[in-house]
Enzyme design. Structure first.
Site, PDB file in Angstrom:
ATOM      1  N   GLU A 190       0.967  -1.158   0.059  1.00 43.53           N
ATOM      2  CA  GLU A 190      -0.081   0.086   0.057  1.00 43.53           C
ATOM      3  C   GLU A 190       0.697   1.176  -0.007  1.00 43.53           C
ATOM      4  OE1 GLU A 190      -4.196  -1.620   1.921  1.00 43.53           O
ATOM      5  OE2 GLU A 190      -3.006  -0.147   3.066  1.00 43.53           O
ATOM      6  N   GLU A 239      -5.627  -8.462   0.545  1.00 43.80           N
ATOM      7  CA  GLU A 239      -5.867  -8.044   1.996  1.00 43.80           C
ATOM      8  C   GLU A 239      -7.651  -7.821   1.824  1.00 43.80           C
ATOM      9  OE1 GLU A 239      -4.368  -4.622   4.286  1.00 43.80           O
ATOM     10  OE2 GLU A 239      -2.531  -5.447   3.978  1.00 43.80           O
TER      11      GLU A 239
END
Length: 445
Positions: free
Chosen positions: A154, A352
Site C-alpha cells: 500500500e 487483503e
C-alpha cells in the site's frame, strides 16, 4: 462457493501490528515507534511495544493459522529488526513450513527504520537503494525456503497518510509535494524485484490498495475531481508497474525525477511480476469542494482544505464498526477495471480483505460470535467469484487479518481478526468466522 483448482486461501498480518518485542534482537526504532511516542497520535495513547506478542507466541499463532487449513500466510518482515537479526524470521518460516503453510513475506509494510527517516525517509532517493540492500540480506537468509515474495504494501497509503497528511508516521504534511515519496517507493519495488530475480527467488508480486472512485453527481466538476483523485490514489501506483509510465503529465512532473533518469527508473519499476496483489476495503465517492461544506469524518483521514477534491459518504446499507462502507460489488468492479486497464495484468491475488467489528469477549460458551464478519467475507468472496466469471484471473484470497491487532493510529479498538485477542491477557480465541473460513476451505477439496 466453488473456486478454480489451485485457488489459494490465506491469512495476512504485518510485523509492526502483531510482533511486539519492540527492542528484541537489538532492533532499532521505526518511524512508527517514533510516531506512537508523540502525545495525541494514537487513539487512547496506545502503542505497539507489546502488540499481541507474536514474537514470543509465534508457534501458538502458527497453529491457529495452519489448523484453519489455509494454504498461504502473508506476514511482513520488520526492516529495523532485520537490520539487527533475521533469527526470528528463520524460526517463523521453519514453523510455517513444518505446519504445511506457505510463507509469503512482505518486505516493506510501513515500518521504515527511523535512522533512514532522519536522512529524508522516502523523500530521499537513497532509501530505495537501502531497501534493495535489505532485500538482498533477507533473500540470502530465507530464500532457500521462501519462494513467494511481496515487495511493498500500500504505497498509496504511506504516501497519502504519512507524507501528504499527518495521520500516520512520519506525519510530514506535505500535500501534493509528497509525490516524490510515491516515486521512490516504486523505485524501491523495482530494485527489490531486480535483487530477487538475481537470486532466482521464486514468485514476486506487490500489494497495492485499489478501490473504485465515483463522482458524487453528474456535475462535470465532480467527474473531474473524481478522476484526479482516482489517478493520484490508484493509477499513480499501478500504471508505472503495469504500463511503464505515470497516468498524467501533472503526476509525471511532480515525482521529482525527470528525463533519462526517469526513463531508466520506469524500466526498473515496470519489470515483470508473477502476481499482482490487490488490497480492497471500500469504494470512495468524490466531489469538487463546495464552499463552506464540512467534509470532516467522511474518510478515515480528512482531506485538507485547498485540495481540488473532497470525499462524500458512499451510499451503503451497512458499515463496519470502523465506519467503512460495505459494498462487495465494488471489489468485483475494481478487479474487472484492473483487468480491462492492463492487458498484461499478472494473475491477481486479493492480498487483503476484511472488516473491523467490535467483537465481544468470549461468552459463557467460550466462543466469539461474529456473524457480521462471516457475512462480510462471504459476500466479498462471492464478489471475487463474479470477477472470475467476468474473465479476471484471480488465484487467491487472503483475509485481513489472522488476529486482532494494533490498528495503526486507531490503536486497539478496531478488531479485524479471525482470532480474538484479549489485549490484557493476550489469550487467543478462535472466532466463529475462523471456523467458517476453515469449513469453506475444506469444502474446496
Amino acid at each position: 462457493m466453488r473456486f478454480p483448482p489451485g485457488f489459494r486461501f490465506g491469512m495476512a498480518t504485518s510485523a509492526y501490528q502483531i510482533e511486539g518485542a519492540w527492542d528484541a534482537d537489538g532492533k532499532g526504532p521505526s518511524i512508527w515507534d517514533t510516531f506512537a511516542a508523540r502525545p495525541g497520535t494514537i487513539r487512547h495513547g496506545e502503542d505497539a511495544k507489546v502488540a499481541i506478542d507474536h514474537y514470543h507466541r509465534y508457534a501458538e499463532d502458527v497453529t491457529h493459522i495452519a489448523e484453519a487449513g489455509v494454504h498461504d500466510y502473508r506476514f511482513s518482515i520488520s526492516w529495523p529488526r532485520a537490520l539487527a537479526s533475521l533469527d526470528f524470521y528463520d524460526r517463523l518460516v521453519d514453523e510455517l513450513l513444518a505446519a504445511g503453510v506457505r510463507p509469503v513475506p512482505t518486505l516493506y509494510h510501513w515500518d521504515l527504520p527511523q535512522d533512514l527517516e532522519d536522512k529524508g525517509g522516502w523523500l530521499n532517493r537513497d532509501t530505495a537503494h537501502r531497501l534493495a540492500d535489505y532485500t538482498s540480506a533477507v533473500v540470502l537468509r530465507l530464500g532457500d525456503r521462501v519462494r513467494d515474495w511481496i515487495t511493498m504494501n500500500e504505497m498509496n497509503v504511506q504516501t497519502l497518510y504519512g507524507y501528504a497528511l499527518t495521520d500516520h508516521a512520519p506525519a510530514r504534511g506535505l500535500g501534493l509535494e509528497a509525490l516524490p515519496v510515491a516515486h521512490h517507493q516504486l523505485l524501491a519495488h523495482g530494485l527489490a524485484v531486480q535483487v530477487l530475480r538475481t537470486h532466482d527467488a521464486g514468485a514476486i508480486g506487490i500489494a497495492n490498495q485499489h478501490f473504485p472512485v465515483h463522482p458524487a453527481s453528474e456535475d462535470p466538476a465532480d467527474a473531474y475531481a473524481a478522476e484526479m483523485f482516482r489517478e493520484l490514489t490508484n493509477w499513480t501506483f499501478s500504471d508505472p508497474i503495469l504500463l511503464g509510465d505515470y497516468p498524467g503529465e501533472m503526476i509525471r512532473a511532480g515525482v521529482g525525477t525527470s528525463g533519462a533518469q526517469l526513463d531508466r527508473d520506469l524500466e526498473l519499476i515496470g519489470a515483470r511480476l508473477d502476481f499482482y496483489g490487490v488490497n480492497f476495503y471500500e469504494p470512495t465517492a468524490i466531489e469538487a469542494p463546495r464552499e463552506g461544506k464540512d467534509y470532516a469524518g467522511v474518510l478515515e483521514v480528512d482531506i485538507p482544505e485547498g485540495m481540488p477534491f473532497s470525499p462524500v459518504p458512499v451510499k451503503s446499507d451497512e458499515r463496519t464498526d470502523f465506519g467503512w462502507a460495505i459494498v462487495p460489488s465494488a471489489l468485483t468492479e475494481i478487479l474487472v477495471t484492473l483487468h480491462e486497464r492492463y492487458p498484461a495484468l499478472p494473475p491477481v491475488i486479493v492480498t487483503e480483505n476484511g472488516a473491523s467489528f467490535h467483537d465481544a469477549a468470549p461468552g459463557d460458551d467460550g466462543r466469539v460470535h461474529d456473524p457480521r464478519r462471516i457475512a462480510f467475507l462471504d459476500s466479498h468472496l462471492r464478489a471475487v467469484q463474479e470477477a472470475i466469471t467476468s474473465g479476471v484471473r484471480v488465484d487467491g484470497f487472503y483475509v485481513w487479518s489472522a488476529f486482532d491487532n494494533f490498528e495503526w493510529a486507531a490503536g486497539y479498538d478496531e478488531r479485524f481478526g479471525l482470532v480474538h485477542v484479549d489485549f490484557e491477557t493476550l489469550a487467543r480465541t478462535r472466532k466463529d468466522s475462523w471456523f467458517w473460513y476453515r469449513d469453506l476451505i475444506a469444502s474446496q477439496r
